[in-house]
Scaffold this motif. Structure first.
Motif, PDB file in Angstrom:
ATOM      1  N   ARG A  98       0.715  -1.364   0.007  1.00 27.95           N
ATOM      2  CA  ARG A  98       0.177  -0.001  -0.020  1.00 27.95           C
ATOM      3  C   ARG A  98       0.783   1.281  -0.002  1.00 27.95           C
ATOM      4  O   ARG A  98       0.154   2.409  -0.215  1.00 27.95           O
ATOM      5  CB  ARG A  98      -0.861  -0.013   1.065  1.00 27.95           C
ATOM      6  N   HIS A  99       1.973   1.214   0.365  1.00 26.39           N
ATOM      7  CA  HIS A  99       3.153   2.165   0.038  1.00 26.39           C
ATOM      8  C   HIS A  99       2.812   3.286   1.043  1.00 26.39           C
ATOM      9  O   HIS A  99       2.948   4.541   0.833  1.00 26.39           O
ATOM     10  CB  HIS A  99       3.176   2.761  -1.193  1.00 26.39           C
ATOM     11  N   SER A 100       1.968   2.814   2.226  1.00 26.43           N
ATOM     12  CA  SER A 100       1.750   4.020   3.173  1.00 26.43           C
ATOM     13  C   SER A 100       1.545   3.471   4.582  1.00 26.43           C
ATOM     14  O   SER A 100       0.764   2.536   4.763  1.00 26.43           O
ATOM     15  CB  SER A 100       0.317   4.632   2.855  1.00 26.43           C
ATOM     16  N   LEU A 101       1.976   4.050   5.510  1.00 23.02           N
ATOM     17  CA  LEU A 101       2.016   3.375   6.983  1.00 23.02           C
ATOM     18  C   LEU A 101       0.442   3.662   7.532  1.00 23.02           C
ATOM     19  O   LEU A 101      -0.088   3.064   8.071  1.00 23.02           O
ATOM     20  CB  LEU A 101       2.897   4.253   7.833  1.00 23.02           C
ATOM     21  N   ALA A 102      -0.079   4.909   7.060  1.00 20.80           N
ATOM     22  CA  ALA A 102      -1.271   5.172   7.551  1.00 20.80           C
ATOM     23  C   ALA A 102      -2.495   4.329   6.847  1.00 20.80           C
ATOM     24  O   ALA A 102      -3.367   3.930   7.529  1.00 20.80           O
ATOM     25  CB  ALA A 102      -1.656   6.636   7.068  1.00 20.80           C
ATOM     26  N   GLU A 103      -2.038   3.712   5.507  1.00 26.16           N
ATOM     27  CA  GLU A 103      -3.337   2.892   5.138  1.00 26.16           C
ATOM     28  C   GLU A 103      -3.150   1.523   5.557  1.00 26.16           C
ATOM     29  O   GLU A 103      -3.783   0.831   5.466  1.00 26.16           O
ATOM     30  CB  GLU A 103      -2.914   3.028   3.409  1.00 26.16           C
ATOM     31  N   LEU A 136      14.301  -2.556   5.530  1.00 29.46           N
ATOM     32  CA  LEU A 136      13.282  -3.017   4.587  1.00 29.46           C
ATOM     33  C   LEU A 136      12.401  -2.165   3.850  1.00 29.46           C
ATOM     34  O   LEU A 136      12.042  -2.406   2.696  1.00 29.46           O
ATOM     35  CB  LEU A 136      12.542  -3.966   5.157  1.00 29.46           C
ATOM     36  N   LEU A 137      12.127  -0.877   4.282  1.00 30.09           N
ATOM     37  CA  LEU A 137      11.545   0.084   3.617  1.00 30.09           C
ATOM     38  C   LEU A 137      12.082   1.437   3.936  1.00 30.09           C
ATOM     39  O   LEU A 137      12.731   1.698   4.825  1.00 30.09           O
ATOM     40  CB  LEU A 137      10.140   0.294   4.595  1.00 30.09           C
ATOM     41  N   VAL A 138      11.783   2.272   2.861  1.00 30.92           N
ATOM     42  CA  VAL A 138      12.335   3.543   2.728  1.00 30.92           C
ATOM     43  C   VAL A 138      11.478   4.603   2.291  1.00 30.92           C
ATOM     44  O   VAL A 138      10.469   4.234   1.358  1.00 30.92           O
ATOM     45  CB  VAL A 138      13.825   3.542   1.915  1.00 30.92           C
ATOM     46  N   ARG A 139      11.508   5.774   2.632  1.00 26.36           N
ATOM     47  CA  ARG A 139      10.547   6.792   2.215  1.00 26.36           C
ATOM     48  C   ARG A 139      10.903   7.387   0.882  1.00 26.36           C
ATOM     49  O   ARG A 139      12.082   7.804   0.879  1.00 26.36           O
ATOM     50  CB  ARG A 139      10.052   7.931   3.270  1.00 26.36           C
ATOM     51  N   SER A 140      10.001   7.433  -0.012  1.00 25.19           N
ATOM     52  CA  SER A 140      10.394   7.961  -1.244  1.00 25.19           C
ATOM     53  C   SER A 140       9.138   8.937  -1.573  1.00 25.19           C
ATOM     54  O   SER A 140       8.220   8.547  -1.970  1.00 25.19           O
ATOM     55  CB  SER A 140      10.522   6.984  -2.646  1.00 25.19           C
ATOM     56  N   GLY A 141       9.573  10.219  -1.341  1.00 23.63           N
ATOM     57  CA  GLY A 141       8.720  11.187  -1.515  1.00 23.63           C
ATOM     58  C   GLY A 141       7.505  11.067  -0.342  1.00 23.63           C
ATOM     59  O   GLY A 141       7.862  11.199   0.652  1.00 23.63           O
TER      60      GLY A 141
END
Length: 290
Positions: free
Chosen positions: A15-20, A47-52
């Motif tokens: 989902r590319h989102s912590l909130a979702e 394992l995860l990185v923020r992109s924008g």
């Protein structure tokens, strides 16, 4: 290793989102972030990185993502097999859009009453895509249109509802000859790439009419609204209500037609979650008899 942490990683990656992901898992974003940090600490890699504005898996995250899905699925299978006395566990179900609104709510309401320990993940999609996901084991079952080809021997299709194809037109066409309307008015085509749209296309070929096409799309609700707005007429299945609210259209039977779209559930013949699938089939048949 806690498989709940693996599942959290999978949901964030998809989902590319912590909130979702938090909404999907019924957690707070802070709890999701804490699980991800704990998993990264245990594995010793990021394992995860923020992109924008989105979260994306790192190279290490991509490398283990499919394996994580396998581990989570295997864990669910073990729980399902061990829980035969009490039917419980998570089931992944796909459904076409009209089944999501017309069939699924009543079935899930009854399923929740009879089997409160079953958890459901729902995925919308087109019949052909959902069929492939049941075949691959990604989904346990799917509410789809009956395939018009021999199915794989590992699958079974359980019929629930037959929906005759009808011509829908603006209200002022009430009482008109459907064949004349097809020859004179703009036509909004149900996407021929969809299984239901292929049935409509076959009917037009059988009667030898090539309507003046204006649009072609696969969203049945949108087609009905466009007809209501006077943009044309269409041939669609008389799907299970609700239809979009406020429509002022007529449904005209198709002359010389036996065109029917059959909706049902496709499942695998043998599944680790066979008891859950059996409960779904039993509940679906009972709900359709009401």
């Amino acid at each position: 290793m806690d498989t709940r942490f693996l599942e959290t990683f999978i949901v964030v990656a998809e989902r590319h989102s912590l909130a979702e992901a938090a909404q999907r898992l019924n957690l707070t974003p802070a709890a999701v972030a804490q699980r991800i940090r704990a998993l990264e600490a245990e594995l010793g890699v990021r394992l995860l990185v923020r992109s924008g504005r989105v979260m994306r898996p790192t190279e290490a995250g991509f490398a283990i993502l499919d394996r994580c899905r396998d581990l989570v699925r295997d864990t669910r299978d073990l729980k399902a097999m061990a829980g035969t006395a009490t039917i419980s566990g998570e089931m992944r179900i796909g459904a076409i859009n009209t089944a999501l609104t017309g069939l699924i709510p009543g079935i899930l309401h009854r399923l929740a009453q009879d089997y409160p320990l079953i958890e459901i993940f729902l995925k919308p999609g087109a019949s052909m895509d959902l069929y492939a996901e049941v075949l691959s084991g990604t989904l346990d079952a799917a509410f789809i249109i009956e395939p018009r080809f021999p199915m794989q021997k590992t699958l079974t299709f359980n019929k629930l509802r037959q929906e005759p194809l009808v011509l829908i037109a603006p209200r002022d066409c009430e009482g008109a000859d459907p064949l004349e309307l097809l020859q004179t008015l703009p036509f909004i085509r149900y996407d021929r790439n969809q299984w239901g749209g292929h049935i409509a296309d076959e009917y037009l070929r059988e009667i030898g009419i090539r309507p003046v096409e204006r649009y072609e799309l696969d969203a049945l609700e949108a087609i009905a609204v466009m007809v209501d707005r006077g943009l044309g007429i269409s041939i669609v299945p008389d799907w299970a209500p609700p239809w979009p609210a406020g429509l002022d259209i007529v449904k005209l039977p198709l002359p010389r037609s036996s065109a029917v779209r059959t909706v049902g559930i496709v499942v695998t013949r043998s599944s680790p979650r066979a008891n859950l699938v059996a409960a779904l089939l039993e509940t679906s048949r009972a709900a359709m008899e009401l």
